[in-house]
Structure formats: C-alpha cells, structure tokens
Design a protein around this motif. Structure first.
Motif, PDB file in Angstrom:
ATOM      1  N   ASP A  52      -9.297  35.463 -60.099  1.00  0.00           N
ATOM      2  CA  ASP A  52      -9.223  36.728 -60.651  1.00  0.00           C
ATOM      3  C   ASP A  52      -9.125  37.622 -59.332  1.00  0.00           C
ATOM      4  N   GLY A  53      -8.386  38.931 -59.464  1.00  0.00           N
ATOM      5  CA  GLY A  53      -8.498  39.805 -58.323  1.00  0.00           C
ATOM      6  C   GLY A  53      -9.445  40.444 -57.927  1.00  0.00           C
ATOM      7  N   LEU A  54     -10.381  40.686 -58.686  1.00  0.00           N
ATOM      8  CA  LEU A  54     -11.658  41.133 -58.256  1.00  0.00           C
ATOM      9  C   LEU A  54     -12.347  40.144 -57.103  1.00  0.00           C
ATOM     10  N   ASN A  55     -11.929  38.915 -57.070  1.00  0.00           N
ATOM     11  CA  ASN A  55     -12.717  38.123 -56.248  1.00  0.00           C
ATOM     12  C   ASN A  55     -12.245  38.127 -54.790  1.00  0.00           C
ATOM     13  N   VAL A  56     -11.094  38.896 -54.839  1.00  0.00           N
ATOM     14  CA  VAL A  56     -10.471  39.077 -53.365  1.00  0.00           C
ATOM     15  C   VAL A  56     -11.678  40.003 -52.520  1.00  0.00           C
ATOM     16  N   ARG A  57     -12.546  40.699 -52.962  1.00  0.00           N
ATOM     17  CA  ARG A  57     -13.363  41.546 -52.201  1.00  0.00           C
ATOM     18  C   ARG A  57     -13.946  40.723 -51.253  1.00  0.00           C
ATOM     19  N   THR A  58     -14.613  39.574 -51.704  1.00  0.00           N
ATOM     20  CA  THR A  58     -15.401  38.607 -50.822  1.00  0.00           C
ATOM     21  C   THR A  58     -14.688  38.129 -49.590  1.00  0.00           C
ATOM     22  N   ARG A  59     -13.435  37.813 -49.945  1.00  0.00           N
ATOM     23  CA  ARG A  59     -12.478  37.348 -48.713  1.00  0.00           C
ATOM     24  C   ARG A  59     -12.196  38.316 -47.798  1.00  0.00           C
ATOM     25  N   ILE A  60     -11.912  39.690 -48.257  1.00  0.00           N
ATOM     26  CA  ILE A  60     -11.829  40.806 -47.282  1.00  0.00           C
ATOM     27  C   ILE A  60     -12.971  40.846 -46.324  1.00  0.00           C
ATOM     28  N   GLU A  61     -14.343  40.879 -46.892  1.00  0.00           N
ATOM     29  CA  GLU A  61     -15.511  41.226 -46.288  1.00  0.00           C
ATOM     30  C   GLU A  61     -15.835  40.095 -45.593  1.00  0.00           C
ATOM     31  N   THR A  62     -15.613  38.833 -45.726  1.00  0.00           N
ATOM     32  CA  THR A  62     -16.254  37.733 -44.867  1.00  0.00           C
ATOM     33  C   THR A  62     -14.890  37.026 -44.271  1.00  0.00           C
ATOM     34  N   ILE A  63     -13.771  37.216 -44.354  1.00  0.00           N
ATOM     35  CA  ILE A  63     -12.761  36.516 -43.537  1.00  0.00           C
ATOM     36  C   ILE A  63     -11.644  37.532 -43.051  1.00  0.00           C
ATOM     37  N   TYR A  64     -10.927  38.248 -43.895  1.00  0.00           N
ATOM     38  CA  TYR A  64      -9.927  39.151 -43.418  1.00  0.00           C
ATOM     39  C   TYR A  64     -10.115  40.208 -42.476  1.00  0.00           C
ATOM     40  N   ALA A  65     -11.196  40.948 -42.889  1.00  0.00           N
ATOM     41  CA  ALA A  65     -11.816  42.020 -41.759  1.00  0.00           C
ATOM     42  C   ALA A  65     -12.171  41.377 -40.491  1.00  0.00           C
ATOM     43  N   HIS A  66     -12.534  40.276 -40.424  1.00  0.00           N
ATOM     44  CA  HIS A  66     -12.990  39.604 -39.259  1.00  0.00           C
ATOM     45  C   HIS A  66     -11.770  39.058 -38.473  1.00  0.00           C
ATOM     46  N   ARG A  67     -10.777  38.177 -39.077  1.00  0.00           N
ATOM     47  CA  ARG A  67      -9.975  37.574 -38.459  1.00  0.00           C
ATOM     48  C   ARG A  67      -8.519  38.323 -38.431  1.00  0.00           C
ATOM     49  N   GLY A  68      -8.350  39.486 -39.161  1.00  0.00           N
ATOM     50  CA  GLY A  68      -7.389  40.195 -39.150  1.00  0.00           C
ATOM     51  C   GLY A  68      -6.078  40.095 -40.099  1.00  0.00           C
ATOM     52  N   PHE A  69      -5.089  40.704 -39.909  1.00  0.00           N
ATOM     53  CA  PHE A  69      -4.110  40.942 -40.952  1.00  0.00           C
ATOM     54  C   PHE A  69      -3.219  39.708 -41.165  1.00  0.00           C
ATOM     55  N   ASP A  70      -3.105  38.945 -40.143  1.00  0.00           N
ATOM     56  CA  ASP A  70      -2.291  37.673 -40.244  1.00  0.00           C
ATOM     57  C   ASP A  70      -3.057  36.618 -40.699  1.00  0.00           C
ATOM     58  N   SER A  71      -4.197  36.720 -40.984  1.00  0.00           N
ATOM     59  CA  SER A  71      -5.007  35.582 -41.609  1.00  0.00           C
ATOM     60  C   SER A  71      -5.116  35.904 -43.166  1.00  0.00           C
ATOM     61  N   ILE A  72      -4.487  36.844 -43.818  1.00  0.00           N
ATOM     62  CA  ILE A  72      -4.570  37.394 -45.306  1.00  0.00           C
ATOM     63  C   ILE A  72      -3.371  36.311 -45.899  1.00  0.00           C
ATOM     64  N   ASP A  73      -4.084  35.468 -47.031  1.00  0.00           N
ATOM     65  CA  ASP A  73      -3.132  34.902 -48.035  1.00  0.00           C
ATOM     66  C   ASP A  73      -2.162  35.723 -48.750  1.00  0.00           C
ATOM     67  N   PRO A  74      -0.752  35.240 -48.492  1.00  0.00           N
ATOM     68  CA  PRO A  74       0.178  36.003 -49.123  1.00  0.00           C
ATOM     69  C   PRO A  74      -0.089  36.541 -50.803  1.00  0.00           C
ATOM     70  N   SER A  75      -0.716  35.812 -51.316  1.00  0.00           N
ATOM     71  CA  SER A  75      -1.061  36.121 -52.788  1.00  0.00           C
ATOM     72  C   SER A  75      -2.285  37.027 -52.973  1.00  0.00           C
ATOM     73  N   ASP A  76      -3.218  36.863 -52.080  1.00  0.00           N
ATOM     74  CA  ASP A  76      -4.056  38.235 -51.854  1.00  0.00           C
ATOM     75  C   ASP A  76      -3.434  39.532 -51.067  1.00  0.00           C
ATOM     76  N   LEU A  77      -2.237  39.429 -50.426  1.00  0.00           N
ATOM     77  CA  LEU A  77      -1.907  40.731 -49.546  1.00  0.00           C
ATOM     78  C   LEU A  77      -1.078  41.375 -50.460  1.00  0.00           C
ATOM     79  N   ARG A  78      -0.173  40.765 -51.396  1.00  0.00           N
ATOM     80  CA  ARG A  78       0.799  41.483 -52.162  1.00  0.00           C
ATOM     81  C   ARG A  78       0.290  41.279 -53.478  1.00  0.00           C
ATOM     82  N   GLY A  79      -0.868  40.787 -53.781  1.00  0.00           N
ATOM     83  CA  GLY A  79      -1.189  40.525 -55.168  1.00  0.00           C
ATOM     84  C   GLY A  79      -2.640  40.921 -55.501  1.00  0.00           C
ATOM     85  N   ARG A  80      -3.654  40.165 -55.173  1.00  0.00           N
ATOM     86  CA  ARG A  80      -5.238  40.546 -55.403  1.00  0.00           C
ATOM     87  C   ARG A  80      -5.715  41.760 -54.795  1.00  0.00           C
TER      88      ARG A  80
END
Length: 572
Positions: A52-80
């Motif tokens: 579910d697209g709503l679940n991506v918030r947790t990954r933004i807060e716990t992973i992507y915001a710390h590891r940066g743009f290149d860490s974002i999964d493509p399905s999250d980046l252009r989708g969720r």
C-alpha cells in the motif's frame, strides 16, 4: 497495510463492503475487482498490490531521509511516494522536445515537488505561516497556489521531508494522499459558512469525508486519482463539472437546502463533463454517498489501462441511470430522493476576488496573484497583514486565488492597500484575474513548454495593449495535453506543444482552444483547423483575437458565445 493478492482489503464496519464478483462482460477484462479481476494488469497495479502506498512514509522517515535520494526504491520513487504528496521534479536544462523521449530516470532531478492538501481551501494564520516557513527553509522560496486549492513546494530534498511533515502537521496540515491513486483534496467553497448568498454550508460534510476516507487503507488503492468537490455556493465555485464526484448546493421544493449529485467529470486528453444523477442529498448523507461513489470506483473502475482508469470512463459506459441504481442498491441500501438541478450562476466570475460582505456583517477580501505564483516571503507577509487586520482565517480558491476572511469594515481600506502594495490585486484587470497556468516545463516532467513566466509576461503585455478591455475572460495555459490548467474549458485555452515557426524551426508554442466554459453553458472549446501559435506570437494573436471580438460581438455577448459562432478566419 499491503493489499492481499486475491481480495480487496477488509473494510471497516461503517464502510461499504466489496461487492460479489459479477459475470465478466468485457472480453479481455478491465481489471475490475467487483467482477473478480484481482490479478494486476500493469506495473502500477502491481506495485500497489505489492505494498500500500500509505506504507511508504515509514521508509521515508527511517531509511530514505537518512540514506538519501539514491537509496529510494524505484517503485517508491515514481509510485508510492505520491501517496504522501511527493513527485520527483524535472531535471534542469532538459528542453520540452526531450519530454517524451527520455526515460523517467533521465528526467528526474534529485528533488521533489511536495503538495500540501488544503481541504475546502481553509487556512489559519498559523498554518499559512508554517507553509511560508517551509517554503523559505526547505523549498528555495517556492509556494504555488493550484487550481485544486493546494499549495505546492519545489526543490524539496528527501532528507528534509520528515522535518517538513513535523512542521506542517503541528498546525493541522497534511500531505496525506495529496497525489496518487487516492481520494485527493476535497474542493470546497472558499466562502463556506460566511457568504451572504450561500445555499448551504458543506463544511461539516468535508470534515466527515476527510475523517472517514483520507488515509484509510480501504480506499488507498483506487484505479486512478479521485477528485471531489462540495459547495453550497450559488456561484458554482468548485468546477463541479470536472470532478469525479461533486455535491452542488440546491434547494429542494419539499426538503429544503441540500446537494445535487454529479459524477464522472474530468479533463486531460479525453475530457468529459460530469453528469447529474438527478438526486437530492441532505447534508448529513453526503459522506455516505461519497463513500458509495468512491466504493463503486474502487470496485468497478477499470484497472487494465491507465488511460481508461478514471471514473469518467465507467460513467460513460454505464450511464447515469445504471450508476445511480448500483449506488443505491449495492452501496447505500436505500433510494435517493429525486431533486432539482442547480440554477445557473448570475455572473461569470466565480473566484470571489474583490471586497464582499459576509453574513455576519464583516467582510472578506479576495486577491489575485499572477497565475498562482507566490513565494514563502510573500505568504508570510499575507499572514502578517491578515493578523494585523483582525483575521485568523484565509482561503485558497479553485482559480489560483486567495481570500482573507472576517475583516472589520473599518479595516478594509488598509488591508486592500497592504495587499496592493505587494502586487496582490484586489481589483485586478480581467487578464490578471482570468489567467491560469499549470506548473509547466520549469518543474514538471510531463511538460513540453514553459507556462508560469509566460503567463506572467502575457498579463503585462495584454494590460498594456488593451487597457480598456473589461470583459470577463479566462486564459488557461498548459504545458502539455493533460489539462491541469483546464485548457478545454477556458475562453482561450493554450495547450503547450512544439510548433514550427516562420523560419522552419521547432519552437515552443500552443494549440488553441476557444470558447470553453464552466458554469454558464458549460462545454469544451473549439479548435480551429491548423491554428497553432508560437510563444513569441502569443500576445499578438490574443490582442488580434480580442480586438475582433470587441468589434463584432453582439450586445451582452460573452467571449465564449462569440467564439462559438465566429468564422475560422476571425479566430485565426
């Protein structure tokens, strides 16, 4: 919550349950859950099924915001990530000719557009100050007003998103489902509850819809975006004809004030005006009816092809009678009351610009920025002006405008002077008032031409060339065919594309649509055969067109009426 592979998620007891599968009538199937088709038929349906697209918030807060743009999964980046209002923005320096050629990753900048949903257009001074602070601290000063009553930031870094959410949510704002295949912002009359001529205040319905449906996993996987509107204004001020579902204020001869129900509107490359279901809906039933309509879309909407996944295609195939029957029999479990259509508005302008008396004796003041373009510093000054003049309430409109509410009569002149000093016109020219522009090539990956600056300079050119022109007129400028700026329903709609100039060079230009309208005789503008205008010739063309209109128009004839009857030679 991730969607299971073979069924729609379990629904809360208060919401409509999924319908039993029906016999498939389309030979290839359209991916309709309500007809037993749960296997994803395209990549978008697959990533939604995977998580579910709503679940991506947790990954933004716990992973992507710390590891940066290149860490974002493509399905999250252009989708969720859209489920939380985030789109990647266009990389700088890529011209419009490359839009349809480059792969998505080649168009992506490592920055985001972030959309803040403002349901009903309602803002407090504290909220506007928070938006201004985010703009200045994290978005290089950007903050555009949209024709969906939202505010959009650009230049957002993924590392800053959690801090932005914290600042916005501290004052009651949200980016939840501002984008994505979700129930997006609920348009509402910006003068709900205060207008002296209001039929009914739809605010309680907007609040309940927001509480029940926004961020609810039961409705976070729709076939496509779902646009809605609720307004009790006789000005028809929420563009109800081009929403997936709209509730329009009417007075029933027996039951009193309520809402007329419209479904299936939408523009883009296959525009359709919404249709009336012929029903009268009381205020307290609006959320239930909204739930029924969005339930139909979730269960029976077409998921096979993205370009046929909007509700308008299902409504066109079913027709109003069948849609109403399914809504009543399968979702509401009761029959709706037949009701009257809304009356045509008395005037053309529906943006509430100017000074107007409220129903409590105070006043609201509406002003027009240029094509919705604002910035954080300017918004902070507007918030300061509002507070200094006794107001704690502001509103955005569906026409890229803004209002300050609750102004005492003896403070009006001072507020107007303060706004005008900021180049925020309370008595704008028709060109300033009526010109709308989408995001365009500057930030949008779909755009072919620039729009915002072109709109700003076009206003200046037309004000200088036609200083006495004083007719209501809408000029809608779009950077691509998708019609975010409503090109088909503007008096002059400009669809961005590459055109050939007199020297044989490909340059930015526009296909022209003429005579579209909402509200008064709603319909789509006509296209003149072969008529395309380069960006450099645009002001010349519109000046020529409006001069002909002034010379040829009948008494009281509006531009749209004239454009419908004029010969092609007059429109070229």
């Amino acid at each position: 919550m991730a969607t299971t592979s073979d069924s729609v998620e379990a629904q809360p007891a208060s919401e409509p349950a999924p319908r039993a599968a029906r016999k498939v009538t389309r030979h290839r199937g359209e991916g309709q859950w309500g007809m037993g088709h749960h296997t994803p038929l395209n990549a978008n349906e697959q990533f939604k099924k995977d998580d579910d697209g709503l679940n991506v918030r947790t990954r933004i807060e716990t992973i992507y915001a710390h590891r940066g743009f290149d860490s974002i999964d493509p399905s999250d980046l252009r989708g969720r990530m859209r489920w939380w209002g985030l789109y990647t923005q266009r990389k700088e320096g890529i011209d419009g000719g490359k839009t349809a050629i480059l792969d998505p990753h080649e168009l992506d900048a490592e920055y985001f557009m972030l959309r803040v949903r403002i349901d009903g257009g309602r803002l407090t001074v504290a909220q506007l100050n928070a938006i201004a602070e985010v703009s200045q601290q994290y978005a290089r000063g950007t903050a555009d007003l949209t024709d969906r009553q939202n505010i959009q930031f650009h230049w957002i870094r993924i590392e800053d998103v959690p801090a932005i959410w914290q600042k916005l949510e501290a004052v009651g704002l949200s980016t939840t489902e501002a984008c994505g295949d979700t129930p997006r912002v609920i348009l509402g009359s910006p003068v709900a509850g205060i207008a002296a001529d209001e039929i009914i205040d739809g605010t309680p319905a907007i609040d309940e819809i927001q509480r029940r449906f926004i961020g609810n996993p039961a409705f976070s996987n729709l076939p496509r975006k779902f646009k809605s509107a609720v307004s009790g204004s006789p000005l028809l001020d929420v563009a109800h004809e081009i929403n997936d579902v709209a509730f329009v204020g009417v007075v029933h001869p027996e039951h009193g004030p309520g809402f007329d129900l419209w479904v299936g509107g939408g523009l883009s490359t296959n525009p359709k005006l919404g249709v009336r279901l012929g029903t009268w809906v009381p205020l307290d039933e609006v959320p239930d009816v909204f739930g029924g309509v969005i339930g139909i879309f979730r269960d029976y909407g077409y998921r096979r092809l993205r370009n046929r996944a909007r509700l308008k295609f299902l409504v066109a195939d079913w027709g109003a009678a069948k849609f109403r029957q399914v809504l009543e029999d399968e979702y509401l479990k009761y029959q709706l009351v037949d009701g009257p259509a809304p009356e045509q508005p008395a005037g053309v302008w529906r943006d509430h610009v100017g000074v107007h008396r409220q129903n409590d004796g105070r006043f609201y003041v509406g002003f027009a920025p240029r094509v919705g373009r604002m910035d954080g510093a300017l918004l902070a000054k507007v918030a300061e002006l509002a507070a200094a003049h006794g107001s704690d309430r502001l509103r955005t409109t569906a026409e890229q405008k803004m209002l300050v509410l609750d102004v005492p009569e003896d403070r009006i002149d001072s507020l107007v002077a303060g706004l005008e000093a900021l180049d925020l016109r309370v008595s704008p020219s028709p060109f300033r008032r009526g010109t709308m522009a989408c995001t365009g090539l500057e930030y949008c990956k779909l755009a072919i031409v620039e729009t915002k600056e072109r709109g700003r300079t076009l206003i200046d050119e037309l004000e200088a060339r036609l200083p006495d022109f004083d007719e209501p007129l809408s000029i809608n400028i779009n950077g691509c065919p998708n019609s975010c700026a409503r090109i088909q329903v503007g008096d002059i709609g400009l669809k961005g594309q590459l055109v050939t100039d007199e020297h044989g060079n490909q340059v930015e230009g526009y296909q022209v649509h003429l005579g579209g309208a909402l509200g008064l005789e709603a319909g789509f503008g006509r296209k003149v055969r072969g008529l395309k205008v380069t960006k450099d010739d645009l002001a010349d063309y519109i000046e020529r067109l409006l001069t002909r209109f002034q010379a040829d128009r009948a008494d009281g004839e509006r531009f749209a009426q004239w454009a419908a009857r004029a010969g092609e030679e007059q429109l070229s």
